[in-house]
Write a protein that holds these residues in place. Structure first.
Motif, PDB file in Angstrom:
ATOM      1  N   GLY A 127     -15.859  16.043  28.235  1.00 19.96           N
ATOM      2  CA  GLY A 127     -16.652  17.251  28.092  1.00 19.96           C
ATOM      3  C   GLY A 127     -17.325  17.331  26.738  1.00 19.96           C
ATOM      4  O   GLY A 127     -17.560  16.325  26.076  1.00 19.96           O
ATOM      5  N   PRO A 128     -17.642  18.553  26.264  1.00 24.55           N
ATOM      6  CA  PRO A 128     -18.383  18.696  25.021  1.00 24.55           C
ATOM      7  C   PRO A 128     -17.590  18.319  23.780  1.00 24.55           C
ATOM      8  O   PRO A 128     -16.399  18.603  23.677  1.00 24.55           O
ATOM      9  N   ALA A 129     -18.290  17.666  22.855  1.00 29.23           N
ATOM     10  CA  ALA A 129     -17.798  17.441  21.494  1.00 29.23           C
ATOM     11  C   ALA A 129     -18.885  18.017  20.593  1.00 29.23           C
ATOM     12  O   ALA A 129     -19.899  17.367  20.330  1.00 29.23           O
ATOM     13  N   ALA A 130     -18.692  19.251  20.160  1.00 28.74           N
ATOM     14  CA  ALA A 130     -19.740  19.978  19.455  1.00 28.74           C
ATOM     15  C   ALA A 130     -19.278  20.375  18.065  1.00 28.74           C
ATOM     16  O   ALA A 130     -18.086  20.567  17.813  1.00 28.74           O
ATOM     17  N   GLY A 131     -20.232  20.486  17.146  1.00 26.68           N
ATOM     18  CA  GLY A 131     -19.913  20.929  15.799  1.00 26.68           C
ATOM     19  C   GLY A 131     -18.862  20.049  15.151  1.00 26.68           C
ATOM     20  O   GLY A 131     -18.962  18.823  15.150  1.00 26.68           O
ATOM     21  N   LEU A 182     -22.955  17.261  20.454  1.00 21.98           N
ATOM     22  CA  LEU A 182     -23.901  18.314  20.093  1.00 21.98           C
ATOM     23  C   LEU A 182     -23.711  18.748  18.651  1.00 21.98           C
ATOM     24  O   LEU A 182     -22.616  19.131  18.247  1.00 21.98           O
ATOM     25  N   GLN A 183     -24.799  18.687  17.898  1.00 25.21           N
ATOM     26  CA  GLN A 183     -24.852  19.288  16.570  1.00 25.21           C
ATOM     27  C   GLN A 183     -25.515  20.651  16.735  1.00 25.21           C
ATOM     28  O   GLN A 183     -26.731  20.801  16.611  1.00 25.21           O
ATOM     29  N   ALA A 184     -24.709  21.656  17.033  1.00 27.67           N
ATOM     30  CA  ALA A 184     -25.230  22.957  17.444  1.00 27.67           C
ATOM     31  C   ALA A 184     -25.580  23.877  16.278  1.00 27.67           C
ATOM     32  O   ALA A 184     -26.071  24.986  16.483  1.00 27.67           O
ATOM     33  N   PHE A 185     -25.350  23.423  15.060  1.00 20.39           N
ATOM     34  CA  PHE A 185     -25.442  24.305  13.893  1.00 20.39           C
ATOM     35  C   PHE A 185     -26.804  24.976  13.759  1.00 20.39           C
ATOM     36  O   PHE A 185     -26.897  26.160  13.438  1.00 20.39           O
ATOM     37  N   ARG A 219     -32.688   9.326  14.533  1.00 17.99           N
ATOM     38  CA  ARG A 219     -31.863   9.906  15.585  1.00 17.99           C
ATOM     39  C   ARG A 219     -30.903  10.950  15.018  1.00 17.99           C
ATOM     40  O   ARG A 219     -30.606  11.952  15.676  1.00 17.99           O
ATOM     41  N   ALA A 220     -30.393  10.713  13.815  1.00 18.11           N
ATOM     42  CA  ALA A 220     -29.547  11.726  13.179  1.00 18.11           C
ATOM     43  C   ALA A 220     -30.343  13.006  12.948  1.00 18.11           C
ATOM     44  O   ALA A 220     -29.839  14.119  13.171  1.00 18.11           O
ATOM     45  N   THR A 221     -31.587  12.856  12.525  1.00 18.06           N
ATOM     46  CA  THR A 221     -32.453  14.017  12.322  1.00 18.06           C
ATOM     47  C   THR A 221     -32.687  14.750  13.639  1.00 18.06           C
ATOM     48  O   THR A 221     -32.658  15.994  13.695  1.00 18.06           O
ATOM     49  N   GLU A 222     -32.906  14.000  14.707  1.00 25.02           N
ATOM     50  CA  GLU A 222     -33.080  14.607  16.026  1.00 25.02           C
ATOM     51  C   GLU A 222     -31.861  15.437  16.409  1.00 25.02           C
ATOM     52  O   GLU A 222     -31.986  16.584  16.866  1.00 25.02           O
ATOM     53  N   MET A 223     -30.686  14.861  16.233  1.00 24.07           N
ATOM     54  CA  MET A 223     -29.471  15.567  16.608  1.00 24.07           C
ATOM     55  C   MET A 223     -29.278  16.834  15.782  1.00 24.07           C
ATOM     56  O   MET A 223     -28.937  17.905  16.311  1.00 24.07           O
ATOM     57  N   MET A 224     -29.515  16.736  14.472  1.00 28.43           N
ATOM     58  CA  MET A 224     -29.179  17.855  13.591  1.00 28.43           C
ATOM     59  C   MET A 224     -30.257  18.935  13.564  1.00 28.43           C
ATOM     60  O   MET A 224     -29.949  20.126  13.573  1.00 28.43           O
ATOM     61  N   LEU A 225     -31.534  18.548  13.552  1.00 30.81           N
ATOM     62  CA  LEU A 225     -32.601  19.539  13.420  1.00 30.81           C
ATOM     63  C   LEU A 225     -33.026  20.149  14.748  1.00 30.81           C
ATOM     64  O   LEU A 225     -33.533  21.281  14.780  1.00 30.81           O
ATOM     65  N   LEU A 226     -32.818  19.438  15.857  1.00 24.23           N
ATOM     66  CA  LEU A 226     -33.186  19.982  17.163  1.00 24.23           C
ATOM     67  C   LEU A 226     -32.006  20.621  17.881  1.00 24.23           C
ATOM     68  O   LEU A 226     -32.188  21.484  18.739  1.00 24.23           O
ATOM     69  N   GLY A 227     -30.803  20.195  17.570  1.00 26.27           N
ATOM     70  CA  GLY A 227     -29.616  20.814  18.156  1.00 26.27           C
ATOM     71  C   GLY A 227     -29.541  20.680  19.658  1.00 26.27           C
ATOM     72  O   GLY A 227     -29.152  21.631  20.351  1.00 26.27           O
ATOM     73  N   GLU A 228     -29.888  19.489  20.183  1.00 23.35           N
ATOM     74  CA  GLU A 228     -29.859  19.259  21.625  1.00 23.35           C
ATOM     75  C   GLU A 228     -28.677  18.370  22.002  1.00 23.35           C
ATOM     76  O   GLU A 228     -28.228  17.544  21.204  1.00 23.35           O
ATOM     77  N   LYS A 229     -28.208  18.523  23.233  1.00 25.09           N
ATOM     78  CA  LYS A 229     -27.083  17.724  23.720  1.00 25.09           C
ATOM     79  C   LYS A 229     -27.477  16.252  23.853  1.00 25.09           C
ATOM     80  O   LYS A 229     -28.567  15.941  24.350  1.00 25.09           O
ATOM     81  N   ILE A 230     -26.570  15.379  23.445  1.00 24.62           N
ATOM     82  CA  ILE A 230     -26.732  13.941  23.648  1.00 24.62           C
ATOM     83  C   ILE A 230     -25.656  13.510  24.636  1.00 24.62           C
ATOM     84  O   ILE A 230     -24.469  13.480  24.303  1.00 24.62           O
ATOM     85  N   GLY A 231     -26.067  13.208  25.867  1.00 26.50           N
ATOM     86  CA  GLY A 231     -25.119  12.827  26.902  1.00 26.50           C
ATOM     87  C   GLY A 231     -24.440  11.511  26.604  1.00 26.50           C
ATOM     88  O   GLY A 231     -24.909  10.711  25.777  1.00 26.50           O
ATOM     89  N   ALA A 232     -23.339  11.258  27.297  1.00 23.09           N
ATOM     90  CA  ALA A 232     -22.527  10.074  27.013  1.00 23.09           C
ATOM     91  C   ALA A 232     -23.301   8.772  27.211  1.00 23.09           C
ATOM     92  O   ALA A 232     -23.184   7.839  26.417  1.00 23.09           O
ATOM     93  N   GLU A 233     -24.100   8.690  28.275  1.00 23.61           N
ATOM     94  CA  GLU A 233     -24.842   7.455  28.526  1.00 23.61           C
ATOM     95  C   GLU A 233     -25.887   7.217  27.438  1.00 23.61           C
ATOM     96  O   GLU A 233     -26.073   6.086  26.974  1.00 23.61           O
TER      97      GLU A 233
END
Length: 246
Positions: A92-96, A117-120, A143-157
């Motif tokens: 399941g989710p691994a967020a924050g 998810l980097q939900a911050f 990709r780190a910037t995408e995760m942190m600045l957009l705050g979107e889920k990155i699925g396992a695949e």
């Protein structure tokens, strides 16, 4: 050793007390030669417990700072400096902060329904738990910037295709695969594995020349171990080695 985050009614949201409890377990491994981290129920960890950190109030900034420096960060350092390998089984989710805890492992396995998810940014905060350090090294700046600045889920695949995690597996076999991998690691020369963990972490910041010196020092320690002797003898005898971690 299996460490399970166990607040399923809150999707294993981690208050400071949970960080302290994880740290206390790490202080008393009682001979464990590998660790599996996972969550109970439908989540790995949905992040820090905002209520326990002061939520989004004006006073929350100081409360968050204190929670990080006194509780979460010391446990993250302990995880990074362990002498035994870590496997994360992300269900399941691994967020924050949960994302940081999951990704601190040497091997991260995730069920197909899992996501990172980097939900911050969605609540006006900044990544913590070492995320800004880890993510840039794991997947690069873009990709780190995408995760942190957009705050979107990155699925396992997608996480697997990015190189963020070791492997995406079916949900039904996630824990079995994680435990099997941990068993394989535990059967290895864990003194040498601990040195490898430290050398890999240090190499992410140091120079090539510094890495050569660390490897030489590590080889001096590992080469004097009972496991190294057993490895050499078993090779000559054409049998599988039996390592003890000594």
């Amino acid at each position: 050793m299996l460490i399970t985050l166990n607040r399923p009614e809150r999707l294993n949201a981690a208050p400071p007390q949970m960080a302290d409890e994880i740290g206390a377990v790490l202080d008393h491994l009682d001979g464990a030669r590998a660790i599996v981290l996972t969550g109970s129920g439908r989540a790995f960890c949905s992040g820090a417990d905002l209520q326990a950190r002061g939520g989004g109030s004006i006073s929350g900034g100081r409360a968050s700072y204190n929670a990080l420096t006194r509780h979460y960060n010391p446990t993250m350092i302990k995880l990074a400096e362990l002498d035994v390998p870590i496997v994360s089984a992300v269900n399941g989710p691994a967020a924050g902060i949960g994302c940081s805890i999951a990704l601190c492992a040497d091997f991260v396995l995730a069920g197909r329904s899992a996501y990172f998810l980097q939900a911050f940014v969605n609540i006006g905060l900044v990544p913590d738990g070492g995320a800004s350090w880890m993510l840039t090294r794991l997947v690069g700046k873009a990709r780190a910037t995408e995760m942190m600045l957009l705050g979107e889920k990155i699925g396992a695949e997608k996480a697997e295709s990015w190189g963020l995690i070791h492997k995406c597996v079916d949900d039904a076999v996630l824990l079995d695969e994680a435990l099997a991998l941990a068993d394989r690691l535990a059967a290895g020369p864990t003194l040498a594995l601990g040195i490898m963990r430290r050398n890999i972490a240090a190499a992410m910041d140091g120079t090539y020349a510094e890495a050569l010196i660390r490897e030489a020092n590590g080889q001096r320690v590992a080469g004097s171990s009972a496991d190294a002797m057993e490895g050499g003898i078993s090779f000559l005898q054409k049998r599988k080695p039996s390592f003890t971690g000594a």
